[in-house]
Design a protein around this motif. Structure first.
Motif, PDB file in Angstrom:
ATOM      1  N   ARG A  15       0.828  -1.217   0.000  1.00 39.32           N
ATOM      2  CA  ARG A  15       0.000   0.000   0.000  1.00 39.32           C
ATOM      3  C   ARG A  15       0.862   1.266   0.000  1.00 39.32           C
ATOM      4  O   ARG A  15       0.347   2.378   0.097  1.00 39.32           O
ATOM      5  CB  ARG A  15      -0.923   0.002   1.220  1.00 39.32           C
ATOM      6  N   ARG A  16       2.186   1.089  -0.068  1.00 42.59           N
ATOM      7  CA  ARG A  16       3.153   2.188  -0.081  1.00 42.59           C
ATOM      8  C   ARG A  16       3.078   3.006   1.198  1.00 42.59           C
ATOM      9  O   ARG A  16       3.257   4.228   1.197  1.00 42.59           O
ATOM     10  CB  ARG A  16       2.977   3.066  -1.331  1.00 42.59           C
ATOM     11  N   GLU A  17       2.833   2.313   2.308  1.00 42.78           N
ATOM     12  CA  GLU A  17       2.820   2.929   3.628  1.00 42.78           C
ATOM     13  C   GLU A  17       4.171   2.698   4.307  1.00 42.78           C
ATOM     14  O   GLU A  17       4.888   1.749   3.983  1.00 42.78           O
ATOM     15  CB  GLU A  17       1.700   2.316   4.477  1.00 42.78           C
ATOM     16  N   PRO A  18       4.554   3.550   5.267  1.00 39.26           N
ATOM     17  CA  PRO A  18       5.819   3.359   5.972  1.00 39.26           C
ATOM     18  C   PRO A  18       5.843   2.029   6.732  1.00 39.26           C
ATOM     19  O   PRO A  18       4.825   1.560   7.242  1.00 39.26           O
ATOM     20  CB  PRO A  18       5.861   4.537   6.950  1.00 39.26           C
ATOM     21  N   THR A  19       7.026   1.423   6.784  1.00 36.99           N
ATOM     22  CA  THR A  19       7.242   0.196   7.554  1.00 36.99           C
ATOM     23  C   THR A  19       8.509   0.345   8.377  1.00 36.99           C
ATOM     24  O   THR A  19       9.371   1.164   8.046  1.00 36.99           O
ATOM     25  CB  THR A  19       7.380  -1.038   6.628  1.00 36.99           C
ATOM     26  N   ASP A  20       8.627  -0.465   9.437  1.00 36.55           N
ATOM     27  CA  ASP A  20       9.804  -0.364  10.298  1.00 36.55           C
ATOM     28  C   ASP A  20      11.059  -0.871   9.616  1.00 36.55           C
ATOM     29  O   ASP A  20      12.165  -0.460   9.928  1.00 36.55           O
ATOM     30  CB  ASP A  20       9.569  -1.129  11.609  1.00 36.55           C
ATOM     31  N   GLY A 317      16.284   2.963  -2.116  1.00 35.01           N
ATOM     32  CA  GLY A 317      16.359   4.125  -1.236  1.00 35.01           C
ATOM     33  C   GLY A 317      15.357   4.075  -0.098  1.00 35.01           C
ATOM     34  O   GLY A 317      14.587   3.128   0.050  1.00 35.01           O
ATOM     35  N   ASP A 318      15.367   5.111   0.700  1.00 33.30           N
ATOM     36  CA  ASP A 318      14.512   5.181   1.883  1.00 33.30           C
ATOM     37  C   ASP A 318      13.141   5.722   1.487  1.00 33.30           C
ATOM     38  O   ASP A 318      12.765   6.855   1.819  1.00 33.30           O
ATOM     39  CB  ASP A 318      15.158   6.068   2.949  1.00 33.30           C
ATOM     40  N   HIS A 319      12.403   4.919   0.760  1.00 35.44           N
ATOM     41  CA  HIS A 319      11.070   5.291   0.311  1.00 35.44           C
ATOM     42  C   HIS A 319      10.115   4.152   0.676  1.00 35.44           C
ATOM     43  O   HIS A 319      10.508   2.983   0.660  1.00 35.44           O
ATOM     44  CB  HIS A 319      11.037   5.501  -1.207  1.00 35.44           C
ATOM     45  N   PRO A 320       8.884   4.440   0.969  1.00 36.98           N
ATOM     46  CA  PRO A 320       7.924   3.361   1.186  1.00 36.98           C
ATOM     47  C   PRO A 320       7.605   2.649  -0.125  1.00 36.98           C
ATOM     48  O   PRO A 320       7.844   3.195  -1.213  1.00 36.98           O
ATOM     49  CB  PRO A 320       6.684   4.083   1.734  1.00 36.98           C
ATOM     50  N   GLY A 321       7.089   1.428  -0.012  1.00 45.92           N
ATOM     51  CA  GLY A 321       6.628   0.739  -1.218  1.00 45.92           C
ATOM     52  C   GLY A 321       7.604  -0.240  -1.825  1.00 45.92           C
ATOM     53  O   GLY A 321       7.556  -0.496  -3.031  1.00 45.92           O
ATOM     54  N   HIS A 322       8.500  -0.822  -1.011  1.00 43.61           N
ATOM     55  CA  HIS A 322       9.423  -1.836  -1.531  1.00 43.61           C
ATOM     56  C   HIS A 322       9.271  -3.134  -0.764  1.00 43.61           C
ATOM     57  O   HIS A 322       9.319  -3.152   0.474  1.00 43.61           O
ATOM     58  CB  HIS A 322      10.874  -1.351  -1.430  1.00 43.61           C
ATOM     59  N   ASP A 344      17.877 -12.041   6.983  1.00 42.48           N
ATOM     60  CA  ASP A 344      18.335 -11.277   8.153  1.00 42.48           C
ATOM     61  C   ASP A 344      18.968  -9.946   7.746  1.00 42.48           C
ATOM     62  O   ASP A 344      18.780  -8.924   8.413  1.00 42.48           O
ATOM     63  CB  ASP A 344      19.325 -12.107   8.968  1.00 42.48           C
ATOM     64  N   GLU A 345      19.715  -9.951   6.642  1.00 36.47           N
ATOM     65  CA  GLU A 345      20.351  -8.714   6.191  1.00 36.47           C
ATOM     66  C   GLU A 345      19.326  -7.717   5.672  1.00 36.47           C
ATOM     67  O   GLU A 345      19.460  -6.503   5.898  1.00 36.47           O
ATOM     68  CB  GLU A 345      21.392  -9.006   5.112  1.00 36.47           C
ATOM     69  N   VAL A 346      18.308  -8.188   4.974  1.00 36.15           N
ATOM     70  CA  VAL A 346      17.248  -7.285   4.508  1.00 36.15           C
ATOM     71  C   VAL A 346      16.631  -6.552   5.696  1.00 36.15           C
ATOM     72  O   VAL A 346      16.490  -5.330   5.693  1.00 36.15           O
ATOM     73  CB  VAL A 346      16.166  -8.053   3.727  1.00 36.15           C
ATOM     74  N   HIS A 347      16.278  -7.295   6.730  1.00 35.70           N
ATOM     75  CA  HIS A 347      15.642  -6.673   7.892  1.00 35.70           C
ATOM     76  C   HIS A 347      16.602  -5.746   8.638  1.00 35.70           C
ATOM     77  O   HIS A 347      16.230  -4.635   9.031  1.00 35.70           O
ATOM     78  CB  HIS A 347      15.119  -7.758   8.832  1.00 35.70           C
ATOM     79  N   ALA A 348      17.845  -6.187   8.830  1.00 36.26           N
ATOM     80  CA  ALA A 348      18.800  -5.375   9.584  1.00 36.26           C
ATOM     81  C   ALA A 348      19.137  -4.087   8.834  1.00 36.26           C
ATOM     82  O   ALA A 348      19.116  -2.986   9.409  1.00 36.26           O
ATOM     83  CB  ALA A 348      20.069  -6.179   9.855  1.00 36.26           C
ATOM     84  N   TYR A 349      19.461  -4.197   7.553  1.00 34.30           N
ATOM     85  CA  TYR A 349      19.849  -3.004   6.794  1.00 34.30           C
ATOM     86  C   TYR A 349      18.630  -2.119   6.507  1.00 34.30           C
ATOM     87  O   TYR A 349      18.756  -0.893   6.458  1.00 34.30           O
ATOM     88  CB  TYR A 349      20.545  -3.410   5.501  1.00 34.30           C
ATOM     89  N   GLY A 350      17.472  -2.759   6.347  1.00 35.27           N
ATOM     90  CA  GLY A 350      16.254  -1.980   6.156  1.00 35.27           C
ATOM     91  C   GLY A 350      15.968  -1.082   7.355  1.00 35.27           C
ATOM     92  O   GLY A 350      15.558   0.080   7.207  1.00 35.27           O
ATOM     93  N   ARG A 351      16.175  -1.605   8.540  1.00 36.45           N
ATOM     94  CA  ARG A 351      16.005  -0.792   9.756  1.00 36.45           C
ATOM     95  C   ARG A 351      17.033   0.340   9.800  1.00 36.45           C
ATOM     96  O   ARG A 351      16.733   1.464  10.198  1.00 36.45           O
ATOM     97  CB  ARG A 351      16.133  -1.675  11.012  1.00 36.45           C
ATOM     98  N   GLN A 352      18.266   0.016   9.390  1.00 33.21           N
ATOM     99  CA  GLN A 352      19.319   1.030   9.388  1.00 33.21           C
ATOM    100  C   GLN A 352      18.979   2.169   8.431  1.00 33.21           C
ATOM    101  O   GLN A 352      19.182   3.349   8.762  1.00 33.21           O
ATOM    102  CB  GLN A 352      20.637   0.369   8.986  1.00 33.21           C
ATOM    103  N   LEU A 353      18.426   1.844   7.270  1.00 32.43           N
ATOM    104  CA  LEU A 353      18.072   2.874   6.310  1.00 32.43           C
ATOM    105  C   LEU A 353      16.992   3.812   6.850  1.00 32.43           C
ATOM    106  O   LEU A 353      16.941   4.993   6.494  1.00 32.43           O
ATOM    107  CB  LEU A 353      17.552   2.230   5.010  1.00 32.43           C
ATOM    108  N   ARG A 354      16.141   3.266   7.711  1.00 33.69           N
ATOM    109  CA  ARG A 354      15.054   4.076   8.271  1.00 33.69           C
ATOM    110  C   ARG A 354      15.485   4.812   9.530  1.00 33.69           C
ATOM    111  O   ARG A 354      14.653   5.393  10.225  1.00 33.69           O
ATOM    112  CB  ARG A 354      13.847   3.185   8.557  1.00 33.69           C
ATOM    113  N   GLY A 355      16.758   4.751   9.855  1.00 35.26           N
ATOM    114  CA  GLY A 355      17.303   5.541  10.950  1.00 35.26           C
ATOM    115  C   GLY A 355      17.080   4.951  12.318  1.00 35.26           C
ATOM    116  O   GLY A 355      17.179   5.651  13.309  1.00 35.26           O
TER     117      GLY A 355
END
Length: 355
Positions: A15-20, A317-322, A344-355
């Protein structure tokens, strides 16, 4: 069916909403690379027996979720269930892929085709969906799927796998009206099949256009995209499916992303032949994107997998919708531990990208 989702990250991303963090699942995540899958497949006796048993289909659907922190489950089935239910006699020869005893080659063959009974020949699929939803207990959403009209027609006309599916292409050039009649019947069948999966409990729907990339630009729009759009329109018109996100994945068709986004789908699958930054530019925020790591990277060392995961995430990038995924299905020779590294890397780095 009313149990609340414990993890809705995947649906929020569609839905292109923000995620953690970035959600991830893997095409063919229930498959031959898993020893537990191979054991269940051996117990079933054949691939078709496995796919047609709701209990065993449920078992293998859930197997990867026991190993990895995936954000979605996908129904274990085959893209060729519809033509099989049409009476074409599907079988899987060892090492040779799918084969049809009764390929569709003539006008008479096509005129005999009808949309299968979803409560008859295809009831086993809906029973599997219901059972999987029950056994998931709201852990993650369940994806239902179908092959696209074009891809189903490729196998039905050829009678087996092929590098170029020249028989169907020849029909499109020499008898386009007949080809469209076949594809229209299949579009009706695909829509009915996905609606039935929605009614049984699927929470997202995906259309696999595996062979769309074989077509040139104009033929792709006429013979593949036109009939996928027909499916999406039917899904959006039905009460059971109108609120569910629809993902279209056409392998090798990255140059058509903008036109595919115009269908009204929620997301587009992207293979590894296009950079996600370019894909984002092509769709201009109209849809979510799913992809797009080359499956062969899972054969590399863990450090390489982590590096390439980060490259894909940086590209979006740090955009919703991926939704992170492979650019096509996982291959049998992959070490399951490498899949864990990826997830595990997707989740860990994804969190890092979101600050």
């Amino acid at each position: 069916m009313t149990e609340a989702l414990k993890n809705d990250r995947f649906l929020r991303a569609l839905r292109r909403e923000p995620t953690d963090t970035t959600p991830v699942w893997v095409m063919r995540q229930a498959g031959r690379y898993l020893p537990e899958y191979r054991a269940t497949r051996a117990r079933a006796g054949s691939f078709m027996a496995l796919a047609q048993s709701p209990e065993l289909a449920c078992e293998v659907t859930l197997q990867p979720l026991e190993r990895f922190e995936l954000d979605a489950a996908i129904l274990f089935s085959d893209i060729l269930t519809i033509p099989d239910a049409m009476g074409l006699g599907l079988s899987f020869a060892h090492g040779e892929g799918p084969q049809f005893a009764h390929p569709v080659r003539t006008k008479a063959d096509i005129e005999k085709l009808a949309v299968p009974d979803m409560d008859g020949e295809l009831r086993y699929v809906m029973d599997a969906v219901r059972l999987i939803r029950q056994e998931l207990h709201g852990r993650v959403p369940l994806i239902g799927f179908s092959g696209s009209p074009w891809t189903l027609a490729c196998y039905m006309v050829e009678g087996q796998g092929s590098r170029d599916f020249a028989r169907l292409k020849a029909m499109c050039w020499s008898e386009p009206t007949l080809a469209h009649r076949l594809l229209d019947t299949l579009a009706q069948a695909v829509a009915a099949y996905l609606i039935a999966q929605a009614e049984a409990g699927a929470q997202a729907l995906m259309v696999f256009d595996t062979w769309g990339g074989l077509l040139g630009p104009a033929p792709f729009r006429e013979f593949s995209l036109r009939h996928m759009a027909q499916v999406v329109e039917a899904l959006k018109a039905h009460p059971a499916s109108r609120e569910l996100p629809v993902i279209l994945f056409s392998k090798g068709a990255g140059r058509h992303l903008s036109a595919m986004a115009d269908t009204g789908c929620a997301a587009l699958g992207v293979d590894w032949t296009i950079d996600l930054a370019d894909a984002r530019q092509a769709v201009a925020g109209r849809v979510a994107l799913q992809g797009n790591l080359d499956p062969a990277i899972l054969l590399a060392d863990p450090d390489v997998i982590r590096r390439e995961v980060r490259r894909v995430l940086d590209s979006y990038g740090d955009h919703p919708g991926h939704v992170f995924n492979l650019g096509h299905g996982i291959t049998p020779e992959v070490n399951p531990e490498h899949v864990k590294v990826l997830v595990d890397e997707v989740h860990a780095y994804g969190r890092q990208l979101r600050g």
